[in-house]
Write a protein that holds these residues in place. Sequence first.
Motif, PDB file in Angstrom:
ATOM      1  N   GLY A  16       0.780  -1.228   0.000  1.00 25.57           N
ATOM      2  CA  GLY A  16       0.000   0.000   0.000  1.00 25.57           C
ATOM      3  C   GLY A  16       0.808   1.272   0.000  1.00 25.57           C
ATOM      4  N   ASN A  17       2.139   1.182   0.110  1.00 26.11           N
ATOM      5  CA  ASN A  17       2.929   2.409   0.123  1.00 26.11           C
ATOM      6  C   ASN A  17       3.517   2.747  -1.237  1.00 26.11           C
ATOM      7  OD1 ASN A  17       4.637   0.173   0.187  1.00 26.11           O
ATOM      8  ND2 ASN A  17       6.271   1.312   1.181  1.00 26.11           N
ATOM      9  N   VAL A  18       3.137   2.046  -2.297  1.00 31.30           N
ATOM     10  CA  VAL A  18       3.635   2.357  -3.639  1.00 31.30           C
ATOM     11  C   VAL A  18       2.482   2.883  -4.483  1.00 31.30           C
ATOM     12  CG1 VAL A  18       5.402   0.574  -3.453  1.00 31.30           C
ATOM     13  CG2 VAL A  18       3.242   0.027  -4.549  1.00 31.30           C
ATOM     14  N   ASN A  19       2.822   3.646  -5.490  1.00 30.06           N
ATOM     15  CA  ASN A  19       1.797   4.132  -6.425  1.00 30.06           C
ATOM     16  C   ASN A  19       2.249   3.956  -7.870  1.00 30.06           C
ATOM     17  OD1 ASN A  19       3.791   6.089  -6.388  1.00 30.06           O
ATOM     18  ND2 ASN A  19       2.354   7.766  -6.779  1.00 30.06           N
ATOM     19  N   SER A  20       3.211   3.053  -8.058  1.00 28.51           N
ATOM     20  CA  SER A  20       3.702   2.778  -9.397  1.00 28.51           C
ATOM     21  C   SER A  20       4.195   1.346  -9.443  1.00 28.51           C
ATOM     22  CB  SER A  20       4.831   3.752  -9.767  1.00 28.51           C
ATOM     23  OG  SER A  20       5.320   3.483 -11.062  1.00 28.51           O
ATOM     24  N   ALA A  21       4.018   0.682 -10.559  1.00 31.55           N
ATOM     25  CA  ALA A  21       4.434  -0.708 -10.685  1.00 31.55           C
ATOM     26  C   ALA A  21       4.750  -1.005 -12.137  1.00 31.55           C
ATOM     27  CB  ALA A  21       3.342  -1.653 -10.177  1.00 31.55           C
ATOM     28  N   THR A  22       5.735  -1.887 -12.342  1.00 31.23           N
ATOM     29  CA  THR A  22       6.072  -2.378 -13.669  1.00 31.23           C
ATOM     30  C   THR A  22       5.321  -3.681 -13.900  1.00 31.23           C
ATOM     31  OG1 THR A  22       8.257  -1.351 -13.570  1.00 31.23           O
ATOM     32  CG2 THR A  22       7.933  -3.094 -15.196  1.00 31.23           C
ATOM     33  N   LEU A  23       4.439  -3.699 -14.910  1.00 26.38           N
ATOM     34  CA  LEU A  23       3.575  -4.842 -15.157  1.00 26.38           C
ATOM     35  C   LEU A  23       4.147  -5.686 -16.286  1.00 26.38           C
ATOM     36  CD1 LEU A  23       0.115  -3.018 -15.068  1.00 26.38           C
ATOM     37  CD2 LEU A  23       1.444  -3.923 -13.152  1.00 26.38           C
ATOM     38  N   SER A  24       4.212  -7.008 -16.049  1.00 22.90           N
ATOM     39  CA  SER A  24       4.619  -7.938 -17.107  1.00 22.90           C
ATOM     40  C   SER A  24       3.422  -8.191 -18.022  1.00 22.90           C
ATOM     41  CB  SER A  24       5.110  -9.246 -16.491  1.00 22.90           C
ATOM     42  OG  SER A  24       6.249  -9.018 -15.693  1.00 22.90           O
ATOM     43  N   LEU A  25       3.662  -8.193 -19.335  1.00 22.78           N
ATOM     44  CA  LEU A  25       2.592  -8.324 -20.317  1.00 22.78           C
ATOM     45  C   LEU A  25       2.839  -9.531 -21.214  1.00 22.78           C
ATOM     46  CD1 LEU A  25       2.278  -4.571 -21.394  1.00 22.78           C
ATOM     47  CD2 LEU A  25       1.125  -5.761 -19.506  1.00 22.78           C
ATOM     48  N   SER A  26       1.766  -9.994 -21.806  1.00 20.89           N
ATOM     49  CA  SER A  26       1.826 -11.085 -22.781  1.00 20.89           C
ATOM     50  C   SER A  26       1.614 -10.521 -24.176  1.00 20.89           C
ATOM     51  CB  SER A  26       0.750 -12.134 -22.471  1.00 20.89           C
ATOM     52  OG  SER A  26       0.986 -12.735 -21.216  1.00 20.89           O
ATOM     53  N   PRO A  27       2.145 -11.179 -25.207  1.00 21.49           N
ATOM     54  CA  PRO A  27       1.958 -10.697 -26.579  1.00 21.49           C
ATOM     55  C   PRO A  27       0.496 -10.815 -27.030  1.00 21.49           C
ATOM     56  CG  PRO A  27       3.837 -12.195 -26.423  1.00 21.49           C
ATOM     57  CD  PRO A  27       3.093 -12.302 -25.138  1.00 21.49           C
ATOM     58  N   TYR A  28       0.142  -9.937 -27.956  1.00 19.38           N
ATOM     59  CA  TYR A  28      -1.148  -9.969 -28.647  1.00 19.38           C
ATOM     60  C   TYR A  28      -2.329  -9.907 -27.664  1.00 19.38           C
ATOM     61  CZ  TYR A  28      -4.408 -10.866 -32.457  1.00 19.38           C
ATOM     62  OH  TYR A  28      -5.409 -10.754 -33.382  1.00 19.38           O
ATOM     63  N   VAL A  29      -2.247  -8.950 -26.758  1.00 19.25           N
ATOM     64  CA  VAL A  29      -3.349  -8.710 -25.828  1.00 19.25           C
ATOM     65  C   VAL A  29      -3.613  -7.208 -25.829  1.00 19.25           C
ATOM     66  CG1 VAL A  29      -4.177  -8.876 -23.452  1.00 19.25           C
ATOM     67  CG2 VAL A  29      -2.719 -10.684 -24.381  1.00 19.25           C
ATOM     68  N   ASN A  30      -4.859  -6.851 -25.982  1.00 22.10           N
ATOM     69  CA  ASN A  30      -5.256  -5.444 -25.940  1.00 22.10           C
ATOM     70  C   ASN A  30      -5.649  -5.120 -24.496  1.00 22.10           C
ATOM     71  OD1 ASN A  30      -5.758  -2.884 -26.851  1.00 22.10           O
ATOM     72  ND2 ASN A  30      -7.796  -3.348 -27.651  1.00 22.10           N
ATOM     73  N   TYR A  31      -4.669  -4.678 -23.713  1.00 21.96           N
ATOM     74  CA  TYR A  31      -4.839  -4.520 -22.277  1.00 21.96           C
ATOM     75  C   TYR A  31      -5.584  -3.234 -21.933  1.00 21.96           C
ATOM     76  CZ  TYR A  31      -1.547  -8.275 -21.076  1.00 21.96           C
ATOM     77  OH  TYR A  31      -0.931  -9.481 -20.903  1.00 21.96           O
ATOM     78  N   GLN A  32      -6.296  -3.336 -20.800  1.00 22.99           N
ATOM     79  CA  GLN A  32      -6.853  -2.185 -20.104  1.00 22.99           C
ATOM     80  C   GLN A  32      -6.740  -2.496 -18.621  1.00 22.99           C
ATOM     81  OE1 GLN A  32     -10.664   0.623 -20.889  1.00 22.99           O
ATOM     82  NE2 GLN A  32     -11.141  -1.469 -20.439  1.00 22.99           N
ATOM     83  N   PHE A  33      -6.288  -1.526 -17.824  1.00 23.69           N
ATOM     84  CA  PHE A  33      -5.998  -1.793 -16.415  1.00 23.69           C
ATOM     85  C   PHE A  33      -6.869  -0.923 -15.516  1.00 23.69           C
ATOM     86  CE2 PHE A  33      -2.083  -2.566 -18.806  1.00 23.69           C
ATOM     87  CZ  PHE A  33      -1.800  -3.880 -18.426  1.00 23.69           C
ATOM     88  N   ARG A  34      -7.066  -1.451 -14.303  1.00 18.89           N
ATOM     89  CA  ARG A  34      -7.683  -0.668 -13.254  1.00 18.89           C
ATOM     90  C   ARG A  34      -7.062  -1.097 -11.920  1.00 18.89           C
ATOM     91  NH1 ARG A  34     -13.883  -3.145 -12.817  1.00 18.89           N
ATOM     92  NH2 ARG A  34     -13.339  -5.101 -11.731  1.00 18.89           N
ATOM     93  N   VAL A  35      -7.198  -0.248 -10.881  1.00 14.18           N
ATOM     94  CA  VAL A  35      -6.542  -0.475  -9.594  1.00 14.18           C
ATOM     95  C   VAL A  35      -7.586  -0.396  -8.489  1.00 14.18           C
ATOM     96  CG1 VAL A  35      -4.716   0.281  -8.013  1.00 14.18           C
ATOM     97  CG2 VAL A  35      -4.408   0.513 -10.488  1.00 14.18           C
ATOM     98  N   ILE A  36      -7.468  -1.307  -7.524  1.00 12.54           N
ATOM     99  CA  ILE A  36      -8.342  -1.342  -6.350  1.00 12.54           C
ATOM    100  C   ILE A  36      -7.475  -1.195  -5.109  1.00 12.54           C
ATOM    101  CG2 ILE A  36      -9.969  -2.734  -5.007  1.00 12.54           C
ATOM    102  CD1 ILE A  36     -10.751  -4.138  -7.611  1.00 12.54           C
ATOM    103  N   ALA A  37      -7.846  -0.296  -4.192  1.00 18.32           N
ATOM    104  CA  ALA A  37      -7.126  -0.096  -2.926  1.00 18.32           C
ATOM    105  C   ALA A  37      -7.788  -0.929  -1.840  1.00 18.32           C
ATOM    106  CB  ALA A  37      -7.109   1.375  -2.531  1.00 18.32           C
ATOM    107  N   VAL A  38      -6.961  -1.450  -0.898  1.00 26.62           N
ATOM    108  CA  VAL A  38      -7.456  -2.320   0.171  1.00 26.62           C
ATOM    109  C   VAL A  38      -6.927  -1.803   1.500  1.00 26.62           C
ATOM    110  CG1 VAL A  38      -7.551  -4.680   1.073  1.00 26.62           C
ATOM    111  CG2 VAL A  38      -7.455  -4.299  -1.409  1.00 26.62           C
ATOM    112  N   ASN A  39      -7.826  -1.684   2.503  1.00 25.94           N
ATOM    113  CA  ASN A  39      -7.390  -1.458   3.877  1.00 25.94           C
ATOM    114  C   ASN A  39      -8.093  -2.477   4.770  1.00 25.94           C
ATOM    115  OD1 ASN A  39      -9.994  -0.511   4.195  1.00 25.94           O
ATOM    116  ND2 ASN A  39      -9.417   1.636   4.514  1.00 25.94           N
ATOM    117  N   GLU A  40      -7.950  -2.315   6.092  1.00 27.10           N
ATOM    118  CA  GLU A  40      -8.501  -3.327   6.987  1.00 27.10           C
ATOM    119  C   GLU A  40     -10.025  -3.352   6.982  1.00 27.10           C
ATOM    120  OE1 GLU A  40      -8.529  -0.742  11.166  1.00 27.10           O
ATOM    121  OE2 GLU A  40      -7.192  -2.459  10.943  1.00 27.10           O
ATOM    122  N   VAL A  41     -10.647  -2.282   6.495  1.00 26.40           N
ATOM    123  CA  VAL A  41     -12.113  -2.254   6.434  1.00 26.40           C
ATOM    124  C   VAL A  41     -12.604  -3.014   5.210  1.00 26.40           C
ATOM    125  CG1 VAL A  41     -14.142  -0.750   6.356  1.00 26.40           C
ATOM    126  CG2 VAL A  41     -12.120  -0.067   7.671  1.00 26.40           C
TER     127      VAL A  41
END
Length: 1188
Positions: free
Chosen positions: A698-723
């Motif tokens: 939870g203390n980062v706001n950037s990440a290097t994502l590994s990808l596969s060939p021939y995929v039309n990617y779209q990303f989204r992010v979900i935050a998690v806390n104890e609640v």
Amino acid sequence: MVMQRHHLTCAGIAFALYLHHLISAIEVPLDSNIQSELPQPPTITKQSVKDYIVDPRDNIFIECEAKGNPIPIFSWTRNGKFFNVAKDPKVSMRRRSGTLVIDFHSGGRPEDYEGEYQCFARNDYGTALSSKIHLQVSKSPLWPKEKVDVIEVDEGAPLSLQCNPPPGLPSPVIFWMSSSMEPIHQDKRVSQGQNGDLYFSNVMLQDAQTDYSCNARFHFTHTIQQKNPYTLKVKTKKPHNETSLRNHTDMYSARGITETTPSFMYPYGTSSSQMVLRGVDLLLECIASGVPAPDIMWYKKGGELPAGKTKMENFNKALRISNVSEEDSGEYFCLASNKMGSIRHTISVRVKAAPYWLDEPQNLILAPGEDGRLVCRANGNPKPTIQWLVNGEPIEASPPNPSREVAGDTIVFRDTQIGSSAVYQCNASNEHGYLLANAFVSVLDVPPRILAPRNQLIRVIQNNRTRLDCPFFGSPIPTLRWFKNGQGNTLDGGNYKAHENGSLEMNMARKEDQGIYTCVATNILGKAEAQVRLEVKDPTRIVRGPEDQVVKRGSMPRLHCRVKHDPTLKLTVTWLKDDAPLYMGNRMKKEDDGLTIYGVAEKDQGDYTCVASTELDKDLAKAYLTVLAIPANRLRDLPKERPDRPRDLELTDLAERSVQLTWIPGDDNNSPITDYIVQFEEDRFQPGMWHNHSRYPGNVNSATLSLSPYVNYQFRVIAVNEVGSSLPSVPSERYQTNGARPEFNPTGVQGAGTQKNNMEITWMPLNATQAYGPNLRYIVRWRRRDIRGSWYNETVKTPRHVVWNTPIYVPYEIKVQAENDFGRAPEPDTVIGYSGEDYPKAAPTDVRIRILNSTAIALTWTRVHLDTIQGQLKEYRAYFWRDSSLLKNLWVSKKRQYVSFPGDRNRGIVSRLFPYSNYKLEMVVTNGRGDGPRSEIKEFPTPEGVPSSPRYLRIRQPNLEIINLEWDHPEHPNGVLTGYNLRYQAFNGSKTGRTLVENFSPNQTKFTIQRTDPISRYRFFLRARTQVGEGETLVEESPALLNEAYTKNQVDIATQGWFIGLMCAIALLVLILLIVCFIKRSRGGKYPVRDNKDEHLNPEDKNVEDGSFDYSDEDNKPLPNSQTSLDGTIKQQESDDSLVDYGEGGEGQFNEDGSFIGQYTVKKDKEETEGNESSEATSPVNAIYSLA
């Protein structure tokens, strides 16, 4: 090291000898291989001490060990004469050692072997000698018998008690105790001298309260001998009075003791002298008498006491000077003083010295033609005499040697030759002792040898100092030179420094210093060389270390530690907290470039150190973490909710197989964010379906994502806390990766027949991130395994292919390979599949049945041939059914059942059969398709068994005197019933009566029991039986009729005084009520009972108008709150003669004549009944209350 040959004039001989002494001779390395090859004269390595005292109870071992090549042989002298070891059966010598063993297990006196022993070790190159070993046997003589008289002494007078211990070897340890083994208390008035005597500076009356015994403890025997005790009789001028002593300021004047000036009890007179040997401890002692007991002080005339070497002992009466030297000579005096005066004694100390080494001769190894010398210089007081021996004989008596010259304490060797090897002994002696040293001279000619391992690898950090080692050996001493990369001049000077021991030192290792270094050792007999490879590595550096931080409790601080190091070295990063290893618990997460602490607490505050280390170096960086505590009341006031969704997703660093995703965190809503979940969606295979891609702290706001060939990617992010989890972020823009050939083949490949003439090949299809390109398809290949035929193939797009017209159940080799428009995946693995199965063609034969018991049989059969199975054998099955019962008119179910026997087997057991029945059985063999033909039907009966329990047992209690039982036959008789067995017993709470037994005929199903008392309940055990035995037991209990505790109390209170008084009070109350009723009646008030019979009655209700009480039951209805059944419900009266129906829960009462007292009141609960130890049920007034 290098030793050069010198050609000197006579004038330079002295300088040459001095130079050779400084340079030293050749040193033989410790390498065992070299030592085993070189000739070497003997050298004594171990010997017993010169003054050797032994325990007479043990065997004697006189040690002498030596080394040399060849291995030395040993001999001994005793008292200067040859000692023939072989002649004495008690004496032997250890193998490959000179140690003497004198064995007394078979008898003998150790004293017979006392004397002076010397060991000789010889080989072809000389003889070495041990020191002269003076062997003595320990002695602990008995104390001489003597009569000790009572010693009378005046109070205040001095006294010495003599010990005079027997002369033991070694001298015993002396201590004083009473005859009751209590230690004698010592202080400055009473103390023990070094000679063992006990001195009293002045005697006091309390000294007579005990006796005094001198004890001697002998070291080897561990025995203590006690002298006869001294008894003191102290004559005093005044009687002893403790009170007067305590109240008087001067103890001695209170006792009438005259105070005196000090005088010395030891040593005597005003002066004495003492001689001591150098290196031992000097002990000076002064013991003085006087009243009061004097104090002792020590001084040295003309100077201070030796610093760091002196110690006061025995209440300052003794001065110990450790490790005495000549400087400690002089005059010492002790000063004894009390308030009456002082006195002193002067001790003149003279320090003599046994011989001690200044230059002990050392072994000398020379090459042929070289010069050398042996030096033996010793000192002592008086000055010792030097004597040289060669191979144990005086050098004067040895054969002449023109290359040897003796000059006092020095032997000079010139132009030595092979064959001049010998062992020389130097004996330095004076009147106080002697020293003996062995030193051999060995003349060797050995070509150079490199002692270091071949092809060494030395790794060093850039700009550090390093050293390349090249140990060598040779005789004459070789010359060593270093070269780099096999060329160039000798390396010495500048950044290099060559040492005589063969090492090459570099002040600062640089990258250009990498390479192969060669060391070459040369002498007149040849040369040797070795190579050392040097690698210079980059240093380990922390380029971004942790920084001091101040954080709130519960947050997630991150401590950075980015390291740069040499990639060829293994890096290890560790963390310390407050200079101790950090425990990595669940809240600590160590990463490649830092440390994250989740939910930081006050205990996490402190110094954090990042240590980056390789096998060559390390670097560290430190920072301090401060944790701010939030007050608890403030924490409670802050509501915790799920975090807000992350926002502003951005894709950067776009690459073929990776992308950098960055987002802005949302508000954590007072609960720190612990994780971020990155999800992706692709629009080709499963559009609109989101999949988890990765998870990040939870203390980062950037990440290097590994990808596969021939995929039309779209990303989204979900935050998690104890609640919980936040809403997903708004999706990022799409990113299309380029295609490539597949890298994976399908998994889960199987081949199995669905019909007898086909084989269906199936597999798990690749998912969207494994397709890697358009037009994903699968190349299916197969062939018969047994005949190794040619491969067939088919390309399909669905994860299934059926092969038709296959033989029945044969193995196939199968491969499934993925392919797209960019190419094929790697060659797939081969799996084995089978074509379809057909039903088995044969049935088991020779089926045999053996009865095991009434419910089980054992089967055996002949297995079918494997060729007839036409598939994979799964099991043999035994189908069986119950055809009929051996009992007439008993209906049975003929449902077919089966038992499976998995695998290829020919025996089994069928169980859970019904006894006393006719059964039929047939067998089949089963494969994956189904059952084969059935075997011949076999019939068999099962023997008679024990019956099941009766179907039911009904218990009826029409009154309090009898119990009626009725039961039904067993559901499964399992044979011919021969009768029933009934066991029953009465019980009341935890008490039980004796067990009664009744046996009945098979047709009897009823029985009546006469109750012995109306209180107890009964427990019944009913079993049916056949000729085999009794069956299962049916257990029932009779229901409760009366409250046992209440009944017990009722029986007990009849004769109680309080109960009689209560009855009288109730009678008086009834009389008063009757009077009240009479008065009301006389006033004309009548209240028919029948008109109000449906109303609730209580003691306040009015009486009926005519004053009569209506007990009729014309409607056969119970009064309100009256008669309840055992389960608490209102119950109709079943029988006029059932007395239980008239009571509440079986609590109806009877008078002594048996008449029933009707009770219609509401039953009170148990607690009230028990609390009053009575109940309304006992009162006849209740009937009146219920109608009033």
